[in-house]
Design an enzyme around this catalytic site. Structure first.
Site, PDB file in Angstrom:
ATOM      1  N   LYS A  69       3.036 -17.465  -0.651  1.00 24.27           N
ATOM      2  CA  LYS A  69       4.512 -17.464  -0.720  1.00 24.27           C
ATOM      3  C   LYS A  69       5.084 -18.371   0.375  1.00 24.27           C
ATOM      4  O   LYS A  69       6.043 -19.113   0.148  1.00 24.27           O
ATOM      5  CB  LYS A  69       5.041 -16.041  -0.570  1.00 24.27           C
ATOM      6  N   SER A 125       8.721 -13.174  -0.453  1.00 24.02           N
ATOM      7  CA  SER A 125       8.342 -11.795  -0.125  1.00 24.02           C
ATOM      8  C   SER A 125       8.389 -11.579   1.373  1.00 24.02           C
ATOM      9  O   SER A 125       8.144 -12.509   2.160  1.00 24.02           O
ATOM     10  CB  SER A 125       6.910 -11.569  -0.622  1.00 24.02           C
ATOM     11  N   TYR A 136      -1.825 -13.574  -0.356  1.00 16.61           N
ATOM     12  CA  TYR A 136      -0.580 -13.463  -1.125  1.00 16.61           C
ATOM     13  C   TYR A 136       0.600 -13.967  -0.283  1.00 16.61           C
ATOM     14  O   TYR A 136       1.372 -14.832  -0.713  1.00 16.61           O
ATOM     15  CB  TYR A 136      -0.362 -12.007  -1.554  1.00 16.61           C
TER      16      TYR A 136
HETATM   17  N1  UFG Z   1       1.414   4.045  -0.837  1.00 15.61           N
HETATM   18  C1  UFG Z   1       0.721   5.239  -0.824  1.00 15.61           C
HETATM   19  N2  UFG Z   1       0.014   5.565  -1.924  1.00 15.61           N
HETATM   20  C2  UFG Z   1      -0.055   4.786  -3.039  1.00 15.61           C
HETATM   21  C3  UFG Z   1       0.662   3.578  -3.044  1.00 15.61           C
HETATM   22  C4  UFG Z   1       1.382   3.230  -1.920  1.00 15.61           C
HETATM   23  O1  UFG Z   1       0.738   5.969   0.166  1.00 15.61           O
HETATM   24  O2  UFG Z   1      -0.751   5.144  -4.013  1.00 15.61           O
HETATM   25  C5  UFG Z   1       2.193   3.664   0.342  1.00 15.61           C
HETATM   26  C6  UFG Z   1       1.698   2.377   0.989  1.00 15.61           C
HETATM   27  O3  UFG Z   1       0.753   2.665   1.970  1.00 15.61           O
HETATM   28  C7  UFG Z   1       2.995   1.800   1.567  1.00 15.61           C
HETATM   29  C8  UFG Z   1       4.082   2.321   0.632  1.00 15.61           C
HETATM   30  O4  UFG Z   1       3.505   3.406  -0.071  1.00 15.61           O
HETATM   31  O5  UFG Z   1       3.224   2.351   2.826  1.00 15.61           O
HETATM   32  C9  UFG Z   1       4.547   1.277  -0.349  1.00 15.61           C
HETATM   33  O6  UFG Z   1       3.398   0.723  -0.989  1.00 15.61           O
HETATM   34  P1  UFG Z   1       3.503  -0.196  -2.281  1.00 15.61           P
HETATM   35  O7  UFG Z   1       2.087  -0.465  -2.713  1.00 15.61           O
HETATM   36  O8  UFG Z   1       4.441   0.412  -3.260  1.00 15.61           O
HETATM   37  O9  UFG Z   1       4.187  -1.511  -1.740  1.00 15.61           O
HETATM   38  P2  UFG Z   1       3.703  -2.459  -0.544  1.00 15.61           P
HETATM   39  O10 UFG Z   1       4.621  -2.158   0.615  1.00 15.61           O
HETATM   40  O11 UFG Z   1       2.280  -2.420  -0.285  1.00 15.61           O
HETATM   41  O12 UFG Z   1       3.959  -3.876  -1.218  1.00 15.61           O
HETATM   42  C10 UFG Z   1       5.177  -4.498  -1.196  1.00 15.61           C
HETATM   43  C11 UFG Z   1       5.257  -5.452  -2.382  1.00 15.61           C
HETATM   44  C12 UFG Z   1       4.297  -6.594  -2.229  1.00 15.61           C
HETATM   45  C13 UFG Z   1       4.491  -7.245  -0.881  1.00 15.61           C
HETATM   46  C14 UFG Z   1       4.324  -6.219   0.201  1.00 15.61           C
HETATM   47  C15 UFG Z   1       4.540  -6.851   1.557  1.00 15.61           C
HETATM   48  O13 UFG Z   1       4.989  -4.773  -3.578  1.00 15.61           O
HETATM   49  O14 UFG Z   1       4.541  -7.561  -3.217  1.00 15.61           O
HETATM   50  O15 UFG Z   1       5.283  -5.185   0.034  1.00 15.61           O
HETATM   51  O16 UFG Z   1       3.874  -6.123   2.517  1.00 15.61           O
HETATM   52  F1  UFG Z   1       3.597  -8.214  -0.673  1.00 15.61           F
END
Ligand code: UFG
Length: 328
Positions: free
Chosen positions: A142, A114, A138
């Protein structure tokens, strides 16, 4: 050639399994169904088991030639609350799998890593040589496993590829499988759900980031582009090119293009033809402002580039969501 796909009843594993089969591989799925779904494994041989269960693994490993390891807990926030769960499965369980594979004579291993291994990097886009300083358990789990693969390649001749995913999203174009998480925390499915009459409004986590529109920027990569990269990684291992570097390779999988949360919302509105109801909330702790891959190494070493864009991601996710809600 037969491949064991751990976590094969999960979101990314199930897509990779289909890509492998399309490329002529025999596929055995291995999943304890703690986070996986039987319906994503339909049409494949599924062995129900835990990656920490050596006795269960042994006979399965005896009849495969390589392992693709997806089975992992993958919620960043939960890993902060409950690190024990993450280290038990993503490190201890994964090491049992790795040792069992080695004992079974397997020398080819593809690992779901990741971009979380980079933590909050200072430069963008992120190349593989960027320091790996994970900021949550997490990401640490990894990175630990990547390091184990590297040590095993030097010591035991195990050859491996760690694929560092950026933001996986979208669904198989057949509409048969797609993103399923319980609970769902990811932006694309939540934005799409917020355009439906009964779906909850999307909460946007922060509009005061140092980005062009104030919302976080991520590199969204279609799950089938990820799946194709896994096939390429396996072919790379089969061709034996990595010998000189000790046989362990780490590669980013992203498009090299960042999209803000608001751009994803707009893409969801275009796909559904309906407004995405949303509110602006505070920043989510631990969210870096910008995470975008430099995908050059994947191109030069694996011959892989992402073929699908954000519109493809969102439209395929929407097709899956509609089919999934009508069939469940
Ligand atoms: N976001 C929102 N509202 C939500 C969900 C997400 O605004 O309800 C935003 C988050 O702040 C982020 C973006 O949308 O900026 C993407 O969020 P996600 O939760 O979809 O994904 P992440 O970037 O948090 O997570 C991904 C992978 C993880 C990994 C991570 C590394 O899913 O497995 O990137 O930072 F660990």
């Amino acid at each position: 050639m037969a491949i064991l796909v751990t976590g094969g009843a999960g979101y990314i594993g199930s897509h990779a399994a289909r890509a492998l089969r399309r490329s002529g591989y025999e596929v055995v799925l291995y999943d304890n169904l703690s986070a996986g779904f039987r319906r994503l494994a339909q049409g494949f041989e599924l062995v129900e088991g835990d990656i920490a269960d050596e006795a269960r693994l042994r006979p399965v490993l005896a009849r495969v030639d390589a392992v693709m390891h997806f089975a992992a807990h993958a919620y960043v926030g939960e890993s902060v609350e409950n690190p024990r769960k993450y280290f038990r499965n993503n490190v201890l369980g994964a090491l049992t799998l790795l040792n069992s594979a080695l004992d079974a004579g397997i020398r080819r291993f593809v690992f779901s890593s990741s971009c979380a291994v980079y933590g909050v990097p200072e430069q963008s886009p992120i190349a593989e040589r960027t320091p790996r300083e994970p900021v949550n358990p997490y990401g640490a789990s990894k990175l630990f496993f990547e390091n184990a693969l590297q040590a095993y390649s030097r010591a035991y001749g195990l050859r491996s590829v760690s694929l560092r995913y950026f933001n996986a999203a979208g669904a198989d174009e057949s509409g048969e499988i797609g993103e399923l998480h319980d609970p769902e925390t990811h932006l694309v499915p939540l934005a799409l759900a917020a355009s439906t009459p009964n779906g909850p409004a999307l909460r946007i986590y922060g509009s005061d980031y140092p980005t062009p529109d104030g919302t976080c920027v991520r590199d969204y990569i279609h799950v089938n582009d990820l799946a194709d990269a896994h096939v390429r990684a396996l072919q790379y291992l089969e061709n034996g090119v990595g010998e000189k570097s000790g046989g362990s390779l780490a590669v980013n999988l992203g498009t090299g293009r960042g999209h803000s949360v608001l751009e994803v919302v707009q893409a969801a509105e275009s796909a559904t033809g309906r407004p995405v109801r949303r509110t602006i909330g505070p920043q989510r702790p631990g969210d870096p402002p910008i995470l975008v891959a430099d995908p050059a190494k994947a191109q030069s070493v694996l011959g892989w580039t992402a073929k699908r864009n954000l519109a493809d991601i969102v439209s395929s996710a929407w097709a899956w969501m509609q089919k999934n809600s009508s069939s469940s």
